[in-house]
Design a protein around this motif. Structure first.
Motif: not given
Length: 457
Positions: A36-39, A93, A167, A222-223, A226
């Motif tokens: 959920w890091l980029h939500t 993180y 968040h 994820m990377r 991207a």
């Protein structure tokens, strides 16, 4: 309905009490959090009836709300943090204390001619009417984004709205509601008392097992996604075409209607030799799924329909994770069904059986199977416009009581950010009933309403 306007009366930064024990400055994200890091935030509005004047509310109720929030943050200190990378391990993180060690609380006053009761209706309302009531996660001076924000809006002599934005990287819905109910209990009971206080949250990320290195596998996925498949640049906006306004409405299924659906699922499954998972969640989700498909009309050309929702893994992991764990502990659940089967006479039963099978498939210890590919699978079905589900009746959002009584209405407005998402909650009027929140352009919402009522008839 006239446009809603609010006048900001104050912006308060609420911190845990000064004598609070120090917070561990490096709580790591788990692979559940990482997804959920980029939500963005989950946003809910709680409407309460309260016949107080603004001066009465500000002098008596607001101090109780802020002092109880401070006590609650002593328990839920992670919400005062932000996410950053570890100085010693850049790939890790962590949740790190913010410079303010606080949550922003906006106090506002309703400032338009709209009647408070109009906001409590289940009928379609322009979503822009609710936007001014939603607290925003605004970046801090140091460039970090807070994990939570709150807003209290006063409707003079009629009611108040408490808006909560948290968040998703901080926690899932179960944990988010745990925080809100803890704040409400502290406000209602003038502090935490052992006989009535909700369970203490557990922030310890070590209770989440990761024997297969899923954190770093997920981060690598994820990377890779991207770097290997950058999204195409968006087309230039056509300024001559205004996007349709979105409207929000609530549809209810009574306990009797739900039980009738559930009996149909059990009987059909038994006659075909299938072990079905029949619950209020499965049948309500199936019915909303079918109504969304039907309201597409001629635009519905696909043969296979997809449904996506999250399943709580706390009780499904080995060993089980405590129910009061504060964080994310969800996995995606994927459902496919033939559109023709869903639109048939037994469509609700067919849909509920398909949903039930996907849930039962998690009962054999395989809850983390394929976890490193979850994100890839989600992205692969997005072009198929899946329906997704937010919330759950088991969260009991209508049990939140700050001392004003139970909410008159609860809205999960963040579903508007993901097309095809509906919200589920219990109803505030009938035990065993379910509310379905829907956000669509007006013409599609009218078709959804027709399909919903016609199907029940």
């Amino acid at each position: 309905m006239a446009s809603i306007k609010v006048k900001v009366l104050d912006k308060i930064h609420v911190s845990p009490p000064a004598n609070s024990s120090s917070f561990n400055p490096a709580v790591p994200l788990t692979f559940f959090d990482l997804a959920w890091l980029h939500t963005g935030p989950v946003e809910r509005l709680f409407f309460f009836s309260s016949h107080q004047s603004p001066s009465h509310f500000l002098s008596l109720s607001l101090p109780s709300l802020t002092s109880s929030l401070s006590l609650t943050l002593q328990r839920f200190h992670l919400l005062t943090c932000h996410v950053t990378t570890s100085p010693s391990h850049p790939a890790q993180y962590i949740f790190s204390p913010s410079t303010t060690n606080s949550i922003a609380l906006t106090v506002a006053q309703f400032d338009s001619t709209t009647n408070f009761q109009q906001l409590l209706t289940s009928h379609p309302r322009d979503l822009s009417q609710l936007d001014p009531l939603v607290p925003q996660l605004c970046k801090s001076n140091d460039g970090t984004t807070p994990l939570a924000a709150l807003q209290i809006t006063i409707f003079p002599n009629e009611g108040i709205c408490i808006g909560v934005s948290i968040h998703h990287v901080a926690c899932d819905d179960s944990a988010s509601i745990h925080f809100v109910k803890s704040w409400a209990a502290a406000c209602r009971d003038n502090g935490f008392h052992s006989e009535s206080a909700p369970l203490l949250p557990i922030h310890d990320r070590s209770v989440i097992p990761d024997p297969n290195g899923l954190y770093f596998k997920s981060l690598s996925e994820m990377r890779d996604l991207a770097s290997n498949a950058p999204p195409p640049p968006p087309p230039p906006p056509d300024l001559s075409v205004k996007p349709p306004a979105l409207f929000m409405a609530t549809f209810s299924l009574s306990r009797e209607q739900i039980d009738r659906f559930k009996h149909g699922v059990v009987d059909t499954a038994a006659s075909s030799g299938v072990l079905a998972h029949s619950s209020s969640f499965t049948v309500a989700s199936a019915y909303a799924w079918i109504c969304l498909l039907k309201c597409q009309g001629e635009k519905l050309t696909k043969e296979t329909a997809h449904l996506l929702f999250s399943v709580d893994c706390r009780g499904r992991l080995t060993p089980p994770v405590p129910v009061q764990y504060f964080g994310n502990c969800l996995r995606p659940c994927f459902v496919e069904a033939n559109v023709e089967d869903l639109l048939s006479k037994n469509g609700v039963i067919n849909g509920a059986v398909a949903i039930g099978k996907s849930i039962k498939g998690l009962e054999n210890g395989g809850v983390l199977d394929g976890a490193e590919d979850w994100l890839k699978k989600i992205l692969s079905i997005l072009p198929n416009q899946p329906m997704s589900i937010g919330g759950s009746p088991r969260f009991r959002v209508y049990d939140v009581d700050f001392g004003f009584g139970k909410p008159k209405k609860v809205e999960m407005v963040s579903i508007a950010k993901t097309p095809g998402t509906v919200s589920l909650s219990e109803t505030g009027t009938e035990e065993g009933g379910i509310e379905i929140g829907v956000v669509l352009p007006r013409n599609e919402l009218e078709r959804f309403s027709f399909c919903f009522l016609d199907g029940l008839n």
